[in-house]
Structures are given as structure tokens and as C-alpha cells.
Design a protein around this motif. Structure first.
Motif, PDB file in Angstrom:
ATOM      1  N   ILE A   1      -9.729  -6.868  -2.483  1.00  0.00           N
ATOM      2  CA  ILE A   1     -10.879  -6.010  -2.185  1.00  0.00           C
ATOM      3  C   ILE A   1     -11.241  -5.221  -3.442  1.00  0.00           C
ATOM      4  CG2 ILE A   1     -11.705  -4.065  -0.812  1.00  0.00           C
ATOM      5  CD1 ILE A   1      -9.917  -5.051   1.443  1.00  0.00           C
ATOM      6  N   VAL A   2     -12.500  -5.264  -3.814  1.00  0.00           N
ATOM      7  CA  VAL A   2     -12.965  -4.701  -5.079  1.00  0.00           C
ATOM      8  C   VAL A   2     -13.902  -3.527  -4.817  1.00  0.00           C
ATOM      9  CG1 VAL A   2     -14.312  -5.161  -7.155  1.00  0.00           C
ATOM     10  CG2 VAL A   2     -12.750  -6.907  -6.277  1.00  0.00           C
ATOM     11  N   SER A   3     -13.708  -2.434  -5.559  1.00  0.00           N
ATOM     12  CA  SER A   3     -14.729  -1.374  -5.583  1.00  0.00           C
ATOM     13  C   SER A   3     -15.015  -1.094  -7.044  1.00  0.00           C
ATOM     14  CB  SER A   3     -14.250  -0.129  -4.826  1.00  0.00           C
ATOM     15  OG  SER A   3     -13.059   0.389  -5.377  1.00  0.00           O
ATOM     16  N   THR A   4     -14.465  -0.029  -7.608  1.00  0.00           N
ATOM     17  CA  THR A   4     -14.638   0.194  -9.047  1.00  0.00           C
ATOM     18  C   THR A   4     -13.446  -0.351  -9.830  1.00  0.00           C
ATOM     19  OG1 THR A   4     -13.685   2.417  -8.886  1.00  0.00           O
ATOM     20  CG2 THR A   4     -16.079   2.221  -8.692  1.00  0.00           C
ATOM     21  N   ASN A   5     -12.475  -0.923  -9.128  1.00  0.00           N
ATOM     22  CA  ASN A   5     -11.365  -1.632  -9.749  1.00  0.00           C
ATOM     23  C   ASN A   5     -11.448  -3.104  -9.375  1.00  0.00           C
ATOM     24  OD1 ASN A   5      -9.827   0.521 -11.080  1.00  0.00           O
ATOM     25  ND2 ASN A   5      -9.524   1.302  -9.013  1.00  0.00           N
ATOM     26  N   ARG A   6     -10.679  -3.911 -10.066  1.00  0.00           N
ATOM     27  CA  ARG A   6     -10.717  -5.352  -9.802  1.00  0.00           C
ATOM     28  C   ARG A   6     -10.070  -5.719  -8.481  1.00  0.00           C
ATOM     29  NH1 ARG A   6      -7.539  -8.146 -13.984  1.00  0.00           N
ATOM     30  NH2 ARG A   6      -6.442  -6.163 -14.117  1.00  0.00           N
ATOM     31  N   PHE A   7      -9.150  -4.887  -8.018  1.00  0.00           N
ATOM     32  CA  PHE A   7      -8.451  -5.183  -6.778  1.00  0.00           C
ATOM     33  C   PHE A   7      -8.002  -3.872  -6.150  1.00  0.00           C
ATOM     34  CE2 PHE A   7      -5.497  -5.932 -10.377  1.00  0.00           C
ATOM     35  CZ  PHE A   7      -4.623  -4.866 -10.176  1.00  0.00           C
ATOM     36  N   SER A   8      -7.396  -3.985  -4.981  1.00  0.00           N
ATOM     37  CA  SER A   8      -6.929  -2.806  -4.261  1.00  0.00           C
ATOM     38  C   SER A   8      -5.450  -2.963  -3.945  1.00  0.00           C
ATOM     39  CB  SER A   8      -7.723  -2.617  -2.969  1.00  0.00           C
ATOM     40  OG  SER A   8      -7.461  -3.691  -2.081  1.00  0.00           O
ATOM     41  N   PHE A   9      -4.883  -1.888  -3.383  1.00  0.00           N
ATOM     42  CA  PHE A   9      -3.489  -1.919  -2.949  1.00  0.00           C
ATOM     43  C   PHE A   9      -3.437  -1.719  -1.438  1.00  0.00           C
ATOM     44  CE2 PHE A   9      -3.036  -0.675  -7.424  1.00  0.00           C
ATOM     45  CZ  PHE A   9      -2.129  -1.640  -7.840  1.00  0.00           C
ATOM     46  N   LYS A  10      -2.847  -2.691  -0.743  1.00  0.00           N
ATOM     47  CA  LYS A  10      -2.748  -2.633   0.708  1.00  0.00           C
ATOM     48  C   LYS A  10      -1.371  -2.125   1.113  1.00  0.00           C
ATOM     49  CE  LYS A  10      -3.272  -5.335   4.942  1.00  0.00           C
ATOM     50  NZ  LYS A  10      -3.553  -6.662   5.531  1.00  0.00           N
ATOM     51  N   ILE A  11      -1.378  -1.128   2.008  1.00  0.00           N
ATOM     52  CA  ILE A  11      -0.132  -0.557   2.506  1.00  0.00           C
ATOM     53  C   ILE A  11      -0.092  -0.731   4.017  1.00  0.00           C
ATOM     54  CG2 ILE A  11       1.273   1.535   2.673  1.00  0.00           C
ATOM     55  CD1 ILE A  11      -0.109   2.530   0.132  1.00  0.00           C
ATOM     56  N   ASP A  12       0.953  -1.351   4.516  1.00  0.00           N
ATOM     57  CA  ASP A  12       1.130  -1.577   5.951  1.00  0.00           C
ATOM     58  C   ASP A  12       2.262  -0.708   6.492  1.00  0.00           C
ATOM     59  OD1 ASP A  12      -0.847  -3.619   6.344  1.00  0.00           O
ATOM     60  OD2 ASP A  12       0.481  -5.039   5.336  1.00  0.00           O
ATOM     61  N   ASN A  13       2.307  -0.601   7.816  1.00  0.00           N
ATOM     62  CA  ASN A  13       3.383   0.124   8.499  1.00  0.00           C
ATOM     63  C   ASN A  13       3.546   1.539   7.958  1.00  0.00           C
ATOM     64  OD1 ASN A  13       4.044  -2.259  10.023  1.00  0.00           O
ATOM     65  ND2 ASN A  13       5.147  -3.022   8.215  1.00  0.00           N
ATOM     66  N   ILE A  14       2.451   2.260   7.918  1.00  0.00           N
ATOM     67  CA  ILE A  14       2.463   3.618   7.377  1.00  0.00           C
ATOM     68  C   ILE A  14       3.100   4.569   8.387  1.00  0.00           C
ATOM     69  CG2 ILE A  14       1.018   5.525   6.578  1.00  0.00           C
ATOM     70  CD1 ILE A  14      -1.061   3.419   5.729  1.00  0.00           C
ATOM     71  N   ASP A  15       4.185   5.216   7.970  1.00  0.00           N
ATOM     72  CA  ASP A  15       4.832   6.183   8.845  1.00  0.00           C
ATOM     73  C   ASP A  15       5.213   7.470   8.114  1.00  0.00           C
ATOM     74  OD1 ASP A  15       6.880   5.233   7.289  1.00  0.00           O
ATOM     75  OD2 ASP A  15       8.048   4.386   8.942  1.00  0.00           O
ATOM     76  N   GLU A  16       4.845   7.569   6.844  1.00  0.00           N
ATOM     77  CA  GLU A  16       5.046   8.784   6.061  1.00  0.00           C
ATOM     78  C   GLU A  16       3.962   8.846   4.989  1.00  0.00           C
ATOM     79  OE1 GLU A  16       8.721   8.786   3.812  1.00  0.00           O
ATOM     80  OE2 GLU A  16       8.899   6.619   4.047  1.00  0.00           O
ATOM     81  N   PRO A  17       3.796  10.001   4.336  1.00  0.00           N
ATOM     82  CA  PRO A  17       2.685  10.136   3.372  1.00  0.00           C
ATOM     83  C   PRO A  17       2.726   9.097   2.258  1.00  0.00           C
ATOM     84  CG  PRO A  17       3.597  12.280   3.901  1.00  0.00           C
ATOM     85  CD  PRO A  17       4.526  11.264   4.519  1.00  0.00           C
TER      86      PRO A  17
END
Length: 284
Positions: A42-58
Motif C-alpha cells: 500500500i502506497v501513500s507518500t512512501n513506496r510501501f506500508s507496514f502492516k501490523i496484525d493482532n494489536i493488543d498493546e501500543p
């Protein structure tokens, strides 16, 4: 932010619209604390993004260097989520310590996010009448508390809608400065040389001062000084001489009748990553 810092160390009282707080590359994955994100396309102002799953803390993100957000009006984070995010349900902490320590301010998102779309979370810093928020002048990490299970983080920027020129303007000035130096060298591609990188920063500052006359004063010397210094760096590069005022920028071995010590992009990347990606194309 790195590019802005390297150019505007020669200027003061400037105002630019957006400051990129990240330059996501393959190594940025190690800036995250608590999670090991997946690199996504997924691109916005960067070439790619970082996907984080199973979020249970900051989600904690350590910036590449200390940044000054004292003149910013908002922090904007491009995100992609598989579930809706309601207004005021995400908390952003600005921290002067690494790993989310020493919180200087906490803010809730002022807008909502619709699932399945690339959208921007906005956090208003409370900067009224373009005042300076001194307690945000040394920010080292960001801490993001989110209610949903997954999130793509695509871009992080500090924004001020009262500006003299834009980040896109700066990119074009950098490219023009690179062309100027190439013409002086009579080359088609800039040699990998930290002094020449510094020449781009100096000439870009010169261009900004000349083009946006309402702005920046040079902190030490006059406008012509920046142009002269740029030309001197080029001259010393061509003659393999030592520029007396560029130490420690001058590479070891740059002495008359001696072979130059050749740096690599890997060796210079940490201090010049934005510039390298602009003039050579995306390197990492």
C-alpha cells in the motif's frame, strides 16, 4: 525530516508545509517496538506500508533522529484498516525518549476512518496563531494506541498549513541543484561523494533564499556565500584538493596527488537517505 535538516541548517525562519517523520525503507521495520510489521504494497507518500496484525498493546515507532515539531499544527498518519475507526478512539503520544518514554503530549484523532480505504488520521497539536510549542522541540518516538485488531501505517508527517513553500517544492529544488552540479562537473551522474552531497544542500539553500525572498536569512553569511561555497566544493572535487572549511565532510584521502577514498551508498545512506533516493532513484 533528514533532508529538511540538511538543507535548512544553512537557513533560519523558514516555513514548509509538511515534514516527513519517516522515510520508510527495508530497515524501518526495526524502528517498531512490540511488533514486527509486515512490509505491504500500500502506497501513500512512501513506496510501501507496514502492516501490523493482532494489536493488543501500543504501537511504538522510534524516529530515525530527534525531530523538532514545535512549529507543527498537526500530525497526520496515512493508514489502511480492515475495520472502521471512530473519531477520538486512537491516542497518539509524542515522546522525547526512545521506545515511547517521556511523553510530552497526548492527542486523539479528530476524524474517523472508513475500512478498506487509504485515509489520513489527523491529530491536532493545539498550535494557535503559529506559536512555538517548545515542549515538542525534541521528539524521538511516537506511541499509538489503537482499538482495532490490525492497521497499515503508510506515512507519518508533521503539518503546518501556514507555509512559504512545500515539501514538493523542496524536492524540485534538490533535483535542480543536482543538475547544476552535474553541469559544472560535466557528468551525467553524480559521483558518490559526501562533499558533493553537501554541495547540493548548500545550493538548495541558496536557491530557496533567492526564490522565496520573503524568507530565510542565512545564519552566518550572505546569499552569495552559499553559491560560492557550492562552486568551491566542485572545484576542490575536480582538483582533488582539500576544502579547508569542509572538515569533517571532506573524505579521507582527498589530497592532491593521492587517491580518493571511495565511499559507498551504504556507508552514506544513514545520513543522506532522502537525498540518495531522490538523485539515484529509490535505493532501498
Amino acid at each position: 525530516m533528514q533532508l529538511i535538516r540538511n538543507v535548512f541548517k544553512y537557513l533560519e525562519n523558514y516555513s514548509i508545509n509538511n515534514i516527513k517523520l519517516d522515510n520508510f525503507d527495508n530497515e524501518s521495520i526495526f524502528n517498531f517496538v512490540n511488533y514486527t510489521p509486515i512490509i505491504d504494497d500500500i502506497v501513500s507518500t512512501n513506496r510501501f506500508s507496514f502492516k501490523i496484525d493482532n494489536i493488543d498493546e501500543p504501537i511504538i515507532y522510534n524516529l530515525d533522529s530527534v525531530v523538532n515539531l514545535s512549529d507543527r499544527k498537526s500530525i497526520e498518519i496515512d493508514v489502511f484498516s480492515s475495520s472502521d475507526i471512530d473519531e477520538e478512539t486512537i491516542i497518539l503520544d509524542l515522546c522525547s525518549g526512545v521506545n515511547g518514554n517521556a511523553i510530552r503530549g497526548s492527542f486523539k484523532n479528530t476524524n474517523s476512518i472508513t475500512s478498506g480505504n487509504l485515509m489520513t488520521l489527523v491529530f491536532n497539536l493545539g498550535n494557535i496563531n503559529n506559536t512555538r510549542l517548545r515542549h515538542f522541540s525534541n521528539i524521538r518516538s511516537l506511541r499509538l494506541t489503537v482499538p482495532n485488531n490490525d492497521l497499515n501505517i503508510c506515512s507519518i508527517e508533521g503539518v503546518n498549513d501556514e507555509y512559504i513553500f512545500t515539501y514538493d517544492d523542496l524536492i524540485q529544488i534538490i533535483k535542480a541543484s543536482n543538475r547544476y552540479i552535474l553541469n559544472q562537473l560535466n557528468m551525467n551522474k553524480l559521483p558518490i561523494d559526501e562533499n558533493l552531497f553537501e554541495a547540493i544542500y548548500k545550493y538548495s539553500a541558496y536557491t530557496i533564499w533567492e526564490k522565496f525572498s520573503a524568507t530565510p536569512r542565512n545564519t552566518k553569511k550572505g546569499l552569495d556565500y552559499l553559491k560560492k561555497e557550492t562552486d568551491n566544493i566542485i572545484k576542490y572535487y575536480l582538483t582533488r584538493g582539500v576544502h579547508p572549511h569542509l572538515i569533517p565532510y571532506t573524505n579521507k584521502g582527498r589530497h592532491r596527488n593521492q587517491n580518493n577514498t571511495i565511499s559507498t551508498l551504504d556507508e552514506l545512506y544513514d545520513n543522506h537517505k532522502e537525498l540518495i533516493n531522490i538523485i539515484y532513484g529509490y535505493y532501498r
